[in-house]
Write a protein that holds these residues in place. Sequence first.
Motif, PDB file in Angstrom:
ATOM      1  N   ASN A 101      69.948 -21.961  65.774  1.00 22.22           N
ATOM      2  CA  ASN A 101      71.051 -23.252  66.344  1.00 22.22           C
ATOM      3  C   ASN A 101      70.027 -24.762  66.687  1.00 22.22           C
ATOM      4  OD1 ASN A 101      73.719 -24.049  65.565  1.00 22.22           O
ATOM      5  ND2 ASN A 101      73.980 -23.029  67.873  1.00 22.22           N
ATOM      6  N   ASP A 102      69.462 -24.844  66.823  1.00 24.50           N
ATOM      7  CA  ASP A 102      68.355 -25.921  67.640  1.00 24.50           C
ATOM      8  C   ASP A 102      68.759 -25.624  69.457  1.00 24.50           C
ATOM      9  OD1 ASP A 102      67.359 -26.860  65.569  1.00 24.50           O
ATOM     10  OD2 ASP A 102      68.759 -28.008  64.702  1.00 24.50           O
ATOM     11  N   ASN A 103      69.043 -24.314  70.027  1.00 31.56           N
ATOM     12  CA  ASN A 103      69.334 -23.722  71.032  1.00 31.56           C
ATOM     13  C   ASN A 103      68.248 -23.334  71.470  1.00 31.56           C
ATOM     14  OD1 ASN A 103      70.105 -23.315  73.844  1.00 31.56           O
ATOM     15  ND2 ASN A 103      72.360 -23.206  72.758  1.00 31.56           N
ATOM     16  N   PHE A 104      66.879 -24.405  71.918  1.00 30.57           N
ATOM     17  CA  PHE A 104      65.479 -23.993  72.598  1.00 30.57           C
ATOM     18  C   PHE A 104      65.771 -23.600  73.794  1.00 30.57           C
ATOM     19  CE2 PHE A 104      64.371 -27.576  69.518  1.00 30.57           C
ATOM     20  CZ  PHE A 104      64.930 -26.773  68.417  1.00 30.57           C
ATOM     21  N   ASP A 105      66.679 -23.687  74.839  1.00 34.96           N
ATOM     22  CA  ASP A 105      66.557 -22.949  76.039  1.00 34.96           C
ATOM     23  C   ASP A 105      67.162 -21.622  75.920  1.00 34.96           C
ATOM     24  OD1 ASP A 105      65.598 -25.557  77.116  1.00 34.96           O
ATOM     25  OD2 ASP A 105      68.003 -26.147  77.515  1.00 34.96           O
ATOM     26  N   LYS A 106      68.403 -21.493  75.294  1.00 33.36           N
ATOM     27  CA  LYS A 106      68.672 -19.896  74.826  1.00 33.36           C
ATOM     28  C   LYS A 106      67.577 -19.638  74.069  1.00 33.36           C
ATOM     29  CE  LYS A 106      73.552 -20.365  75.520  1.00 33.36           C
ATOM     30  NZ  LYS A 106      74.804 -19.998  74.994  1.00 33.36           N
ATOM     31  N   ALA A 107      66.873 -20.128  73.115  1.00 32.04           N
ATOM     32  CA  ALA A 107      66.062 -19.478  72.704  1.00 32.04           C
ATOM     33  C   ALA A 107      64.526 -18.887  72.819  1.00 32.04           C
ATOM     34  CB  ALA A 107      65.628 -20.178  71.121  1.00 32.04           C
ATOM     35  N   LYS A 108      64.212 -19.507  73.655  1.00 34.56           N
ATOM     36  CA  LYS A 108      62.999 -19.575  74.919  1.00 34.56           C
ATOM     37  C   LYS A 108      63.696 -17.709  75.734  1.00 34.56           C
ATOM     38  CE  LYS A 108      61.132 -23.230  76.875  1.00 34.56           C
ATOM     39  NZ  LYS A 108      60.821 -24.448  77.783  1.00 34.56           N
ATOM     40  N   PHE A 109      65.241 -18.328  76.731  1.00 40.37           N
ATOM     41  CA  PHE A 109      65.169 -17.113  77.444  1.00 40.37           C
ATOM     42  C   PHE A 109      65.164 -16.048  76.956  1.00 40.37           C
ATOM     43  CE2 PHE A 109      69.115 -14.771  78.943  1.00 40.37           C
ATOM     44  CZ  PHE A 109      68.440 -14.013  80.437  1.00 40.37           C
ATOM     45  N   ALA A 126      53.688 -10.207  70.219  1.00 37.94           N
ATOM     46  CA  ALA A 126      52.755 -11.360  69.498  1.00 37.94           C
ATOM     47  C   ALA A 126      54.054 -12.474  68.707  1.00 37.94           C
ATOM     48  CB  ALA A 126      51.766 -10.885  68.542  1.00 37.94           C
ATOM     49  N   PHE A 127      55.151 -11.706  68.695  1.00 38.65           N
ATOM     50  CA  PHE A 127      55.521 -12.148  67.921  1.00 38.65           C
ATOM     51  C   PHE A 127      56.355 -13.062  69.430  1.00 38.65           C
ATOM     52  CE2 PHE A 127      55.708  -8.142  65.799  1.00 38.65           C
ATOM     53  CZ  PHE A 127      55.945  -8.528  64.241  1.00 38.65           C
ATOM     54  N   ALA A 128      56.553 -12.861  69.719  1.00 36.44           N
ATOM     55  CA  ALA A 128      57.979 -14.150  71.050  1.00 36.44           C
ATOM     56  C   ALA A 128      56.608 -15.129  71.276  1.00 36.44           C
ATOM     57  CB  ALA A 128      57.404 -12.948  72.026  1.00 36.44           C
ATOM     58  N   PHE A 129      55.515 -14.608  71.588  1.00 41.70           N
ATOM     59  CA  PHE A 129      54.541 -15.514  71.706  1.00 41.70           C
ATOM     60  C   PHE A 129      54.323 -16.353  71.062  1.00 41.70           C
ATOM     61  CE2 PHE A 129      51.896 -12.585  74.827  1.00 41.70           C
ATOM     62  CZ  PHE A 129      52.519 -13.176  76.273  1.00 41.70           C
ATOM     63  N   ASN A 130      54.335 -16.531  69.875  1.00 36.40           N
ATOM     64  CA  ASN A 130      54.294 -16.547  69.195  1.00 36.40           C
ATOM     65  C   ASN A 130      55.440 -18.061  68.661  1.00 36.40           C
ATOM     66  OD1 ASN A 130      53.122 -17.881  65.713  1.00 36.40           O
ATOM     67  ND2 ASN A 130      54.895 -17.423  65.496  1.00 36.40           N
ATOM     68  N   ASN A 131      56.166 -17.284  68.827  1.00 41.41           N
ATOM     69  CA  ASN A 131      57.376 -17.978  69.155  1.00 41.41           C
ATOM     70  C   ASN A 131      58.078 -19.036  70.069  1.00 41.41           C
ATOM     71  OD1 ASN A 131      58.192 -16.617  66.548  1.00 41.41           O
ATOM     72  ND2 ASN A 131      60.441 -15.953  66.595  1.00 41.41           N
ATOM     73  N   LEU A 132      57.916 -18.751  70.788  1.00 43.57           N
ATOM     74  CA  LEU A 132      58.095 -19.400  71.731  1.00 43.57           C
ATOM     75  C   LEU A 132      56.943 -21.033  71.652  1.00 43.57           C
ATOM     76  CD1 LEU A 132      57.136 -16.829  75.002  1.00 43.57           C
ATOM     77  CD2 LEU A 132      58.894 -18.593  74.374  1.00 43.57           C
ATOM     78  N   GLY A 133      55.676 -20.780  71.005  1.00 43.73           N
ATOM     79  CA  GLY A 133      54.843 -21.463  70.663  1.00 43.73           C
ATOM     80  C   GLY A 133      55.649 -22.384  70.033  1.00 43.73           C
ATOM     81  N   ILE A 134      56.237 -22.382  69.361  1.00 40.45           N
ATOM     82  CA  ILE A 134      57.510 -22.897  68.239  1.00 40.45           C
ATOM     83  C   ILE A 134      57.974 -23.617  68.782  1.00 40.45           C
ATOM     84  CG2 ILE A 134      58.969 -22.781  66.129  1.00 40.45           C
ATOM     85  CD1 ILE A 134      56.740 -21.737  65.617  1.00 40.45           C
ATOM     86  N   ILE A 135      58.473 -23.564  70.052  1.00 35.41           N
ATOM     87  CA  ILE A 135      59.864 -23.991  70.682  1.00 35.41           C
ATOM     88  C   ILE A 135      58.749 -24.992  71.394  1.00 35.41           C
ATOM     89  CG2 ILE A 135      60.980 -24.531  72.748  1.00 35.41           C
ATOM     90  CD1 ILE A 135      62.104 -21.869  72.005  1.00 35.41           C
ATOM     91  N   TYR A 136      57.787 -25.498  71.549  1.00 32.31           N
ATOM     92  CA  TYR A 136      56.890 -25.699  72.433  1.00 32.31           C
ATOM     93  C   TYR A 136      56.037 -26.895  71.471  1.00 32.31           C
ATOM     94  CZ  TYR A 136      56.891 -23.596  77.147  1.00 32.31           C
ATOM     95  OH  TYR A 136      57.716 -23.319  78.038  1.00 32.31           O
ATOM     96  N   LEU A 137      55.982 -26.655  70.216  1.00 33.61           N
ATOM     97  CA  LEU A 137      55.412 -27.105  69.347  1.00 33.61           C
ATOM     98  C   LEU A 137      57.237 -28.487  68.970  1.00 33.61           C
ATOM     99  CD1 LEU A 137      53.412 -28.059  66.985  1.00 33.61           C
ATOM    100  CD2 LEU A 137      54.342 -25.972  65.901  1.00 33.61           C
ATOM    101  N   LYS A 138      57.837 -27.906  68.998  1.00 33.30           N
ATOM    102  CA  LYS A 138      59.169 -28.303  68.347  1.00 33.30           C
ATOM    103  C   LYS A 138      59.345 -29.726  69.311  1.00 33.30           C
ATOM    104  CE  LYS A 138      62.782 -28.358  65.324  1.00 33.30           C
ATOM    105  NZ  LYS A 138      62.668 -28.051  63.546  1.00 33.30           N
ATOM    106  N   ASN A 139      58.698 -29.640  70.435  1.00 35.66           N
ATOM    107  CA  ASN A 139      59.328 -30.693  71.653  1.00 35.66           C
ATOM    108  C   ASN A 139      57.547 -31.071  71.537  1.00 35.66           C
ATOM    109  OD1 ASN A 139      61.853 -29.685  72.732  1.00 35.66           O
ATOM    110  ND2 ASN A 139      61.289 -28.015  72.625  1.00 35.66           N
ATOM    111  N   ASN A 140      57.149 -30.959  71.080  1.00 29.01           N
ATOM    112  CA  ASN A 140      55.877 -31.768  70.859  1.00 29.01           C
ATOM    113  C   ASN A 140      55.261 -31.588  72.108  1.00 29.01           C
ATOM    114  OD1 ASN A 140      54.118 -33.512  69.685  1.00 29.01           O
ATOM    115  ND2 ASN A 140      54.870 -35.427  70.633  1.00 29.01           N
TER     116      ASN A 140
END
Length: 290
Positions: A101-109, A126-140
């Motif tokens: 839903n593009d709510n990256f702050d809550k996703a990160k939480f 490993a799953f959570a680490f990867n997806n946190l990486g995705i959020i940072y990637l999304k925000n460049n």
Amino acid sequence: MITLNNILIILTLTIFVYSCASSIPRPKLESLENDLFRHESLTQYSLANLELIKNQKNNEAIILCHKKKINEGLNLLKTSFAQQKNHPLYWLHVGNCYYLNDNFDKAKFFYNISLETASKNEKHKAFAFNNLGIIYLKNNHILEARDYFEKSHKSNPDLITPRYNLGQIYIRYGLLTEALRLLSPLEAQNAKSIELLSALGIIHTLDNNSKQALNYFQKIPPPIRKREDIASAYALALYNLKDFAGAKEALSQRQSLGIKEMDQMSSILMDEIDNEIKKLETLNTKEKKK
């Protein structure tokens, strides 16, 4: 001729911009056999494996979230809270719904809650680490994304997705040896993977080994080879081998993804190809007049 700097601009921007643009639909593969991520991901870059969820409600919730029915998906997940509140994958999928839903702050939480719940279970972390990486990637925030992908890969080296994501960042920064070290072993798992073949082709093109790059690009089915990111890299490999006609044909058949940066890079490459063709035509004309 295109300089090394131009090569890096063309390839890293077009390919990397595309990898970050997860909202752009990729061509449907004819067979899941060509999908390297089929056992791990609902989307290519974020881990959301239905096979890892034993609770049927969770399956339905994740599918709803991927269909953009976010509230319905979250409400269904809430019904499993009492039973699954101590399971890291539960919080991972709550985070995924917010991410979709593009709510990256809550996703990160919620990804961080997943980390806390996983405690010493490195495979689940490993799953959570990867997806946190995705959020940072999304925000460049590329370097932060790299750090999380490295943590994910270290926590569970068997996972394909963080290994691939990390390899993409290495390509982005021209760390070709490191990228090849990460991605080459994946050939043994799926030698027909479109994304893997493309990535390996790009690595060899950047490493001035365009002949080897063609071996990978030509394994990609022609209809998918028209995808703009692949077509641009394939055309550049042909260009480097002085097959200007082939490069022009490959680039002319590209199917635009609607990304401004990609269109610009494709245009630059096409201009270079046309210039070389004109030079050859002029040379041939002069030879005929002799």
